[in-house]
Design an enzyme around this catalytic site. Structure first.
Site, PDB file in Angstrom:
ATOM      1  N   GLU A 226      -4.476  -8.888   0.772  1.00  0.00           N
ATOM      2  CA  GLU A 226      -5.163  -8.619   2.022  1.00  0.00           C
ATOM      3  C   GLU A 226      -6.860  -8.916   1.760  1.00  0.00           C
ATOM      4  OE1 GLU A 226      -4.044  -5.298   4.621  1.00  0.00           O
ATOM      5  OE2 GLU A 226      -1.971  -5.643   4.067  1.00  0.00           O
TER       6      GLU A 226
ATOM      7  N   GLU B 152       0.848  -0.996   0.053  1.00  0.00           N
ATOM      8  CA  GLU B 152      -0.101   0.006   0.138  1.00  0.00           C
ATOM      9  C   GLU B 152       0.865   1.353   0.016  1.00  0.00           C
ATOM     10  OE1 GLU B 152      -2.783  -0.307   3.160  1.00  0.00           O
ATOM     11  OE2 GLU B 152      -4.004  -2.034   2.165  1.00  0.00           O
TER      12      GLU B 152
HETATM   13  C1  GAL Z   1      -4.220  -2.817   5.554  1.00  0.00           C
HETATM   14  C2  GAL Z   1      -2.604  -2.508   5.717  1.00  0.00           C
HETATM   15  C3  GAL Z   1      -2.244  -3.529   6.737  1.00  0.00           C
HETATM   16  C4  GAL Z   1      -3.182  -3.086   8.075  1.00  0.00           C
HETATM   17  C5  GAL Z   1      -4.498  -3.441   7.910  1.00  0.00           C
HETATM   18  C6  GAL Z   1      -5.534  -3.368   9.013  1.00  0.00           C
HETATM   19  O1  GAL Z   1      -4.549  -1.483   5.022  1.00  0.00           O
HETATM   20  O2  GAL Z   1      -1.817  -2.937   4.616  1.00  0.00           O
HETATM   21  O3  GAL Z   1      -0.907  -3.244   7.294  1.00  0.00           O
HETATM   22  O4  GAL Z   1      -2.976  -1.846   8.550  1.00  0.00           O
HETATM   23  O5  GAL Z   1      -4.844  -2.552   6.800  1.00  0.00           O
HETATM   24  O6  GAL Z   1      -6.978  -3.243   8.830  1.00  0.00           O
END
Ligand code: GAL
Length: 920
Positions: free
Chosen positions: A610, A517
């Site tokens: 993710e 990100e």
């Molecule tokens: C994402 C990020 C992770 C963590 C996660 C929490 O955007 O890449 O590191 O922060 O959100 O929800």
């Protein structure tokens, strides 16, 4: 037999589930350093350090690496997907040590023009803490790996120096580690290196009052050549300064020398650091080509003629050589000028290779290549490289193929902390996490968002997990004021190249991720230019694996996704903030992106790097229960900000996320997506979204103590389709809800199920298309017994029951392993349950428990998995959280015997467990 805790001891599902969906066996503390020959020594120097930390950053000495921007305001409550911002420029106003430290990265800077020249002078050389005669006897005595912050105390309230984001623990600050090295006279003439697997952060090293070098990025492994400064035949004073800035991370980084530290002693003519590179080609069941590259360093004053012999041996599951060599590379010759390096290459074809692949359908078979350097017929060095033989295909329409078999990625993201043990790496603690994940059917780990400890990759190799190895969370643009962006310009190249050198022989690593990100998603061509530079470096160091970036903002028509080989999407596949309540928000709002990316990049595979970021607190159920399967968490909708807990009905997520059910459905409808990495496997320290007054996350499938949340069974039901299991939620102790609607949900790998309350059927339900749970939403609570029988293809498949328990009467202790090694490192994880007279865990009991221990072991930490709990992890007294408490016991080195752990709580019968310690 391996024992594990089960919440309901008689639960049939819980007992069967321990080994089914995983082949992972306990392999704790397998020797990682296997080199036995006398020419090369790799010596652990973890023990016997003296440690001192300044009271505050303001009071620290001024031996700084560089000046940092002044930080004003708080970073708390910054949403994880906030847009990264421009770096703040700082002009140094005082002497800094950066120019002496930069040359430590030279071996990983490609263009000779860009290598750093060490200036004259020896900064810090006469500072008291580096002096050989400085009396450090009053400093704290510590052994490494060491995390200075984990014992706390937790910092509570709005004015805490370290807020929720970094775990409310005192991980910031400046500290020194000192140790005297005993270097025998016989080491004269050898090359001697200091190998640090990781120090958090900005480490700088002095030996015998000379500044040797250092390495700023706390997650990378690095080497310094001590040879010019070492004095054989006596004590050598090593002094290491570590400086860990506040506001440097979005999660808990830990503090100090938190990984293993080694002295490597070799002949001046030796295999270089990470000096072998093994790749495999044309892999099939019948044959494979193995390519080998060996880099030899000649640090002697004479030119040398060297013969290089490499033999391959198969390894067993414990890492031991079995049988004879199965392949000999041709003897190679190298003529190396004094002070230079040389690279030699060869390849061989081997027949009927035992392939490396993920269980349960494949086995993680490994080999070792033993390379010997001969000078005038005499061995001068011997070096072992463990590797695996496997083929990978990243098919944009069908997904990932390992050795020709389609493997759906069932992955999780993991941060590096080990809960109550903090960042200090412990092989058994890492292995336990992997075992629990394996039991859930998880087959892949994304190392979010930094290089892991080498021990973790040793284990993913041996246990057969697929790995996305990731290095950066930020590039030029920043997420927090003191994150990696401060050193990106100087260190992105040496960090990236050395990371790939270290990890490129691990067969478990299947993809290189060089960013999560990153802000450069937003900066068009400029951002893509940064990406292209990093991409080329990755390819130069290892072209056998594809690259990936995890993108939560970049869209198909933006320049960034075009740069990489495999598209990594964070949350975008399901769509981000799609519900009407987000209309008009200035946050990211994105329609589902699997199809648009697939259409734009028909030749690139998509992986959901993710997914989810859904919330639950183990054993907490909040009412009313939503009818939806995925909604952003709010008070009254899955959350309660007063008690800072979230509901285990598993129906709510962070604003930009989606629940497990929604992700399953979306991915099942897009079979070209290779699979997912859930945010995240285990709860971690810091980033306690949505309640920043807490210490640890709510998004883990498993809580910080390693206890399974209900979500564990939801993933198991989907990821282990052949494993007969059923799981009922919630617990059935609701005295205050008699007659009230108390929904009952069931996770099962079957396709239908019948629920019974006190023997009365509440009906049979069948999963519809893209449905992953069965729900009886109008059950009215009455005490007694809930039982579910699940079916698959019309046949009885699994059952589960929960009962209203009696009052709490006793403590019940059980251990993950009741025999451990007496090596001073091995651990037993002991679960203490509060149970009724029948041995059933009583939910919603939080009785205070006190632990005591006798015999050759000690209590190193306790926890209960409650994100709001601010009792130090070192405490021997702790309340249970919803019936459970964890005690971590470590063996004493070299002491065999019986350890007795006792748990006491007023009004309850004691819980006692005995453990045996044995020699390795
Ligand atoms: C994402 C990020 C992770 C963590 C996660 C929490 O955007 O890449 O590191 O922060 O959100 O929800």
């Amino acid at each position: 037999m391996k024992k594990r805790y089960s919440i309901r001891i008689k639960s049939f599902a819980a007992i069967l589930s321990f080994t089914f969906c995983t082949d992972a066996q306990s392999q704790a503390n397998l020797p990682i350093n296997r080199v036995k020959n006398s020419n090369r020594q790799r010596i652990s120097i973890n023990d016997g350090w003296h440690f001192y930390k300044y009271e505050s950053e303001a009071k620290a000495d001024n031996l700084i690496y560089d000046e940092r921007p002044k930080v004003s305001g708080s970073n708390e409550y910054k949403v994880a997907d906030a847009k990264p911002t421009e770096a703040v420029k700082v002009k140094a106003t005082q002497e800094v040590l950066k120019t002496w430290i930069l040359p430590s990265g030279n071996d990983f800077i490609k263009d000779p023009q860009n290598k750093h020249v060490r200036p004259n002078g020896n900064p810090g050389g006469n500072f008291q803490f580096v002096m050989s005669n400085f009396d450090d006897s009053s400093w704290e005595k510590v052994n490494l790996p060491h995390d200075w912050a984990i014992k706390g105390p937790f910092q509570i309230g709005n004015n805490a120096e370290v807020g929720g984001g970094m775990g409310r623990l005192p991980c910031n600050g400046v500290a020194w580690y000192r140790k005297k090295l005993d270097i025998p006279a016989s080491d004269a003439g050898k090359s001697i290196f200091l190998d640090i697997d990781g120090a958090m952060s900005y480490a700088m090293v002095w030996l015998n009052e000379n500044l040797v070098g250092g390495w700023p990025y706390g997650y990378n492994s690095w080497r310094l050549d001590l040879t010019p400064f070492i004095v054989p035949g006596g004590k050598n004073q090593l002094a290491i300064r570590v400086d860990n800035p506040n506001n440097s991370s979005r999660w808990y980084p830990g503090g100090g020398i938190y990984r293993n530290v080694w002295l490597t002693k070799v002949n001046p003519i030796h295999v270089g650091q990470y000096g072998t590179y093994i790749t495999t080609k044309n892999v099939s069941k019948t044959s494979a080509t193995i390519n080998l590259e060996v880099t030899i360093d000649n640090k002697s004053k004479k030119n040398a003629n060297i013969e290089v012999i490499t033999r391959i041996y198969p390894l067993d599951a414990k890492g031991k050589i079995i049988g004879n060599t199965i392949g000999n590379f041709n003897t190679l010759n190298s003529n190396i000028a004094a002070g230079k390096s040389d690279k030699v290459e060869s390849s061989i074809l081997i027949e009927n290779p035992r392939l490396w692949g993920p269980p349960p359908s494949q086995q993680p078979n490994l080999y070792v290549a033993v390379t010997t350097l001969l000078q005038n017929g005499k061995s001068v060095d011997s070096y072992e490289t463990r590797f695996g033989i496997r083929s990978l295909e990243f098919n944009p329409d069908k997904g990932l193929f390992v050795n020709g078999e389609h493997i759906i990625i069932k992955g999780v993201n993991q941060h590096h902390d080990l809960g109550a043990l903090g960042a200090a790496v412990n092989t058994r603690a890492v292995e336990r996490q992997l075992e629990i994940l394996g039991e859930m059917g998880c087959n892949a780990i994304r190392m979010s968002h930094n290089p892991p400890a080498p021990e973790l990759l040793e284990l993913t190799d041996r246990m057969g997990f697929l790995v996305i190895d990731e290095i950066f969370d930020s590039w030029v643009l920043k997420k927090t004021p003191n994150d990696f962006h401060l050193i990106f310009a100087d260190w992105s190249e040496p960090d990236l190249r050395s990371f790939i050198h270290r990890d490129r022989n691990y067969p478990s690593v299947i993809l290189w991720s060089f960013g999560n990100e990153v802000g450069e998603q937003y900066s068009g061509e400029e951002g893509a230019t940064v990406a292209k530079r990093l991409y080329s470096m990755v390819k130069e160091e290892d072209a056998t694996r594809p690259t990936i970036l995890a993108m939560n903002y970049a869209k198909p028509d933006m320049p960034l996704p075009a740069v990489i080989d495999v598209i990594g999407l964070n949350y975008q596949g399901e769509g981000i903030r799609q519900s009407p309540e987000f209309e008009g928000t200035d946050r990211i709002r994105t329609a589902p992106q699997y199809n648009p990316f697939h259409a734009k990049f028909p030749n690139k595979l998509i992986i959901s790097t993710e997914t989810a970021s859904a919330f639950s607190s183990r054993g907490v159920y909040l009412f009313p229960v939503s009818k939806e399967i995925s909604a952003p968490l709010r008070d009254g909708r899955g959350g309660d900000s007063k008690i800072r807990q979230t509901s285990s009905y598993e129906l709510h997520a962070v604003d930009f996320g989606s629940t497990a059910d929604k992700v399953f459905s979306t991915i099942d409808q897009h079979p070209f997506v290779a699979g997912e990495f859930v945010w995240n496997g285990f709860d971690y320290l810091g980033e306690p979204t949505p309640y920043y007054d807490s210490r640890s996350s709510y998004s883990g499938i498993i809580d910080l103590a390693g206890f399974k949340k209900d979500r564990f069974y939801l993933y198991q039901s989907k990821w282990c389709p052949e494993f007969p299991m059923a799981h009922i939620l919630p617990h059935w102790n609701w005295a205050e809800r008699v007659g009230e609607i108390t929904p009952v949900h069931v996770f099962t790998s079957g396709d239908e199920a019948e629920l019974f309350l006190n023997g009365k059927s509440l009906g049979k339900k069948k999963k519809g298309l893209y449905e992953y749970r069965l729900r009886w939403d109008s059950v009215r609570y009455e005490p007694g017994e809930l039982k579910v029988i699940s079916y698959k293809n019309g046949k009885k498949w699994a059952e589960n029951e929960v009962k209203t328990t009696d009052k709490p009467t006793k403590l019940l202790a059980s251990a993950d392993r009741d025999i451990i090694y007496a090596d001073g490192k091995d651990l037993a994880f002991i679960t203490v349950q509060i149970t009724d007279k029948n041995g059933f865990m009583v939910s919603r009991t939080n009785n205070p428990i006190e632990f005591s221990i006798e015999g050759p072991g000690e209590i190193v930490a306790t926890d209960n998995g409650d994100a709001t709990n601010m009792v130090s992890f070192a405490s021997k007294k702790r309340e249970a959280f919803n019936g459970l408490c964890l005690v971590i016991v470590q063996s004493n080195a070299g002491k065999l015997g019986t350890i007795t752990l006792k748990a006491k709580s007023s009004g309850l019968e004691d819980g006692t467990i005995t453990l045996k310690t044995i020699t390795k």
